[in-house]
Scaffold this motif. Structure first.
Motif, PDB file in Angstrom:
ATOM      1  N   LEU A  50      26.780  -0.447 -17.004  1.00  0.00           N
ATOM      2  CA  LEU A  50      26.314   0.927 -16.869  1.00  0.00           C
ATOM      3  C   LEU A  50      24.788   0.941 -16.844  1.00  0.00           C
ATOM      4  CD1 LEU A  50      28.689   2.768 -19.385  1.00  0.00           C
ATOM      5  CD2 LEU A  50      28.931   2.587 -16.904  1.00  0.00           C
ATOM      6  N   ASP A  51      24.233   1.756 -15.956  1.00  0.00           N
ATOM      7  CA  ASP A  51      22.779   1.741 -15.773  1.00  0.00           C
ATOM      8  C   ASP A  51      22.324   3.115 -15.289  1.00  0.00           C
ATOM      9  OD1 ASP A  51      20.146   1.336 -15.071  1.00  0.00           O
ATOM     10  OD2 ASP A  51      20.540  -0.336 -13.727  1.00  0.00           O
ATOM     11  N   PRO A  52      21.441   3.800 -16.053  1.00  0.00           N
ATOM     12  CA  PRO A  52      20.949   5.107 -15.600  1.00  0.00           C
ATOM     13  C   PRO A  52      20.309   5.042 -14.211  1.00  0.00           C
ATOM     14  CG  PRO A  52      20.322   4.703 -17.883  1.00  0.00           C
ATOM     15  CD  PRO A  52      20.891   3.421 -17.369  1.00  0.00           C
ATOM     16  N   GLY A  53      19.814   3.867 -13.832  1.00  0.00           N
ATOM     17  CA  GLY A  53      19.214   3.724 -12.510  1.00  0.00           C
ATOM     18  C   GLY A  53      20.226   3.790 -11.385  1.00  0.00           C
ATOM     19  N   LYS A  54      21.520   3.692 -11.718  1.00  0.00           N
ATOM     20  CA  LYS A  54      22.562   3.744 -10.696  1.00  0.00           C
ATOM     21  C   LYS A  54      23.128   5.152 -10.512  1.00  0.00           C
ATOM     22  CE  LYS A  54      24.140  -0.986 -11.709  1.00  0.00           C
ATOM     23  NZ  LYS A  54      25.289  -1.807 -12.210  1.00  0.00           N
ATOM     24  N   GLY A  55      22.588   6.120 -11.248  1.00  0.00           N
ATOM     25  CA  GLY A  55      23.095   7.487 -11.142  1.00  0.00           C
ATOM     26  C   GLY A  55      23.487   8.039 -12.498  1.00  0.00           C
ATOM     27  N   ARG A  56      24.088   9.214 -12.476  1.00  0.00           N
ATOM     28  CA  ARG A  56      24.450   9.887 -13.715  1.00  0.00           C
ATOM     29  C   ARG A  56      25.441   9.043 -14.502  1.00  0.00           C
ATOM     30  NH1 ARG A  56      23.541  15.263 -14.299  1.00  0.00           N
ATOM     31  NH2 ARG A  56      25.558  15.575 -15.315  1.00  0.00           N
ATOM     32  N   LEU A  95      27.560   9.982 -16.824  1.00  0.00           N
ATOM     33  CA  LEU A  95      28.899  10.551 -16.930  1.00  0.00           C
ATOM     34  C   LEU A  95      29.735  10.204 -15.703  1.00  0.00           C
ATOM     35  CD1 LEU A  95      28.609  14.073 -18.597  1.00  0.00           C
ATOM     36  CD2 LEU A  95      29.195  11.881 -19.623  1.00  0.00           C
ATOM     37  N   ASP A  96      29.097  10.171 -14.529  1.00  0.00           N
ATOM     38  CA  ASP A  96      29.819   9.768 -13.323  1.00  0.00           C
ATOM     39  C   ASP A  96      30.256   8.304 -13.427  1.00  0.00           C
ATOM     40  OD1 ASP A  96      29.415  12.281 -12.268  1.00  0.00           O
ATOM     41  OD2 ASP A  96      27.708  11.694 -11.028  1.00  0.00           O
ATOM     42  N   GLN A  97      29.377   7.464 -13.977  1.00  0.00           N
ATOM     43  CA  GLN A  97      29.727   6.056 -14.130  1.00  0.00           C
ATOM     44  C   GLN A  97      30.841   5.873 -15.162  1.00  0.00           C
ATOM     45  OE1 GLN A  97      26.317   3.224 -14.247  1.00  0.00           O
ATOM     46  NE2 GLN A  97      25.044   5.020 -13.877  1.00  0.00           N
ATOM     47  N   LEU A  98      30.801   6.640 -16.251  1.00  0.00           N
ATOM     48  CA  LEU A  98      31.881   6.579 -17.241  1.00  0.00           C
ATOM     49  C   LEU A  98      33.191   7.078 -16.641  1.00  0.00           C
ATOM     50  CD1 LEU A  98      30.129   7.840 -20.510  1.00  0.00           C
ATOM     51  CD2 LEU A  98      30.982   5.529 -20.045  1.00  0.00           C
ATOM     52  N   ASP A  99      33.104   8.098 -15.807  1.00  0.00           N
ATOM     53  CA  ASP A  99      34.275   8.622 -15.115  1.00  0.00           C
ATOM     54  C   ASP A  99      34.916   7.512 -14.275  1.00  0.00           C
ATOM     55  OD1 ASP A  99      35.896   9.889 -13.049  1.00  0.00           O
ATOM     56  OD2 ASP A  99      35.025  11.785 -13.685  1.00  0.00           O
ATOM     57  N   GLU A 100      34.111   6.821 -13.499  1.00  0.00           N
ATOM     58  CA  GLU A 100      34.624   5.745 -12.646  1.00  0.00           C
ATOM     59  C   GLU A 100      35.182   4.601 -13.482  1.00  0.00           C
ATOM     60  OE1 GLU A 100      35.663   2.993  -9.844  1.00  0.00           O
ATOM     61  OE2 GLU A 100      35.421   5.170  -9.709  1.00  0.00           O
TER      62      GLU A 100
END
Length: 213
Positions: free
Chosen positions: A82-88, A90-95
Motif C-alpha cells: 500500500l502506498d499513498p503515492g499510488k492513489g487513495r 481507501l481505494d487500495q484497501l478496497d481492492e
C-alpha cells in the motif's frame, strides 16, 4: 508458530512441494472437514505417498499452521505494498479486500470457519489466529494512520473502534460466504466497503473538553 518455522522459512516462503501439499489440503479440508480428513487423503490429493507427505508436515495441525502462515505472509506483503503515492488508500484497501474476500475461492472461507472453531478450544490454533489477526491489524492500522496524515480520513477518526468494526464485518462476511453457497460475494463486498467508507467519516472521537463538534 514453531510448527511453521520447521516447515518453511519466513524469508523464502513455502517451497513448490509445500505449496502443492497446502493446496491439496485446502481442497480436502473444504470437502471433508478438518476432523474427517486424513493425512492419507491429503497425500492422494497431492499425488504423493503418505510417507513423503510426513517429510513435510507431521500432522494435520502442522498443515493448518502452514496454510495460515502462507496466507499471513501473503496479506502482509499486500499491506506492505500500500502506498499513498499510488492513489487513495481507501481505494487500495478496497481492492486488497476484494482480492482476498471475493476473488479467492469459497473454500478459503470454509476453512477459515473450521480454524476459528478449532481456535475456540485449542490454544495452539488460537495462537495461529491471533498471529494472523495481528498482521491484519498492523497493516490496517498503518494504512489508516497514513490516510489520516494525508487528510484522506478525518484526523479525529476513532481508529480503535473503526478497526474493530472492520474486523467484525469481515468475520461476518467470511462466515456468510462459508455457510451459504448462494451468497453473492461481490455484492456482499460492495456493501461491506460502502459501510467502511461511511464509518470512516462518522466514527469519530468525542470532542475534547471545551470543544464543540
Amino acid at each position: 508458530m514453531s510448527q511453521v518455522v520447521t516447515t518453511f522459512s519466513a524469508e523464502r516462503g513455502p517451497s513448490e512441494r509445500h505449496v502443492r501439499i497446502l493446496d491439496a489440503a485446502e481442497r480436502v479440508f473444504a470437502r471433508a472437514g478438518f476432523h474427517a480428513a486424513t493425512m492419507n487423503e491429503i497425500a492422494v490429493e497431492a499425488g504423493m505417498s503418505p510417507g513423503n507427505l510426513y517429510r513435510y508436515f507431521s500432522s494435520k495441525d502442522a498443515i493448518i499452521a502452514g496454510m495460515s502462515e502462507r496466507d499471513r505472509m501473503e496479506i502482509a506483503a499486500d499491506f506492505a505494498g500500500l502506498d499513498p503515492g499510488k492513489g487513495r488508500l481507501l481505494d487500495q484497501l478496497d481492492e486488497l479486500g476484494r482480492r482476498h474476500m471475493v476473488r479467492k475461492p469459497r473454500e478459503k472461507a470454509i476453512i477459515a470457519l473450521q480454524i476459528w472453531a478449532e481456535a475456540s478450544r485449542a490454544p495452539a490454533m488460537a495462537k495461529i489466529c491471533a498471529g494472523f489477526d495481528e498482521t491484519v491489524e498492523q497493516g490496517l492500522g498503518a494504512a489508516v494512520e497514513a490516510a489520516k496524515a494525508s487528510g484522506e480520513l478525518p484526523s479525529n477518526l476513532d481508529q480503535a473502534r473503526f478497526l474493530l468494526a472492520l474486523f467484525m464485518m469481515a468475520d461476518g462476511f467470511f462466515c456468510r460466504r462459508a455457510v451459504d453457497p448462494d451468497f453473492d460475494a461481490a455484492a456482499g463486498a460492495e456493501t461491506l466497503f460502502a459501510a467502511m467508507r461511511g464509518l470512516a467519516q462518522t466514527m469519530l472521537l468525542p470532542p475534547a473538553d471545551g470543544q464543540t463538534s
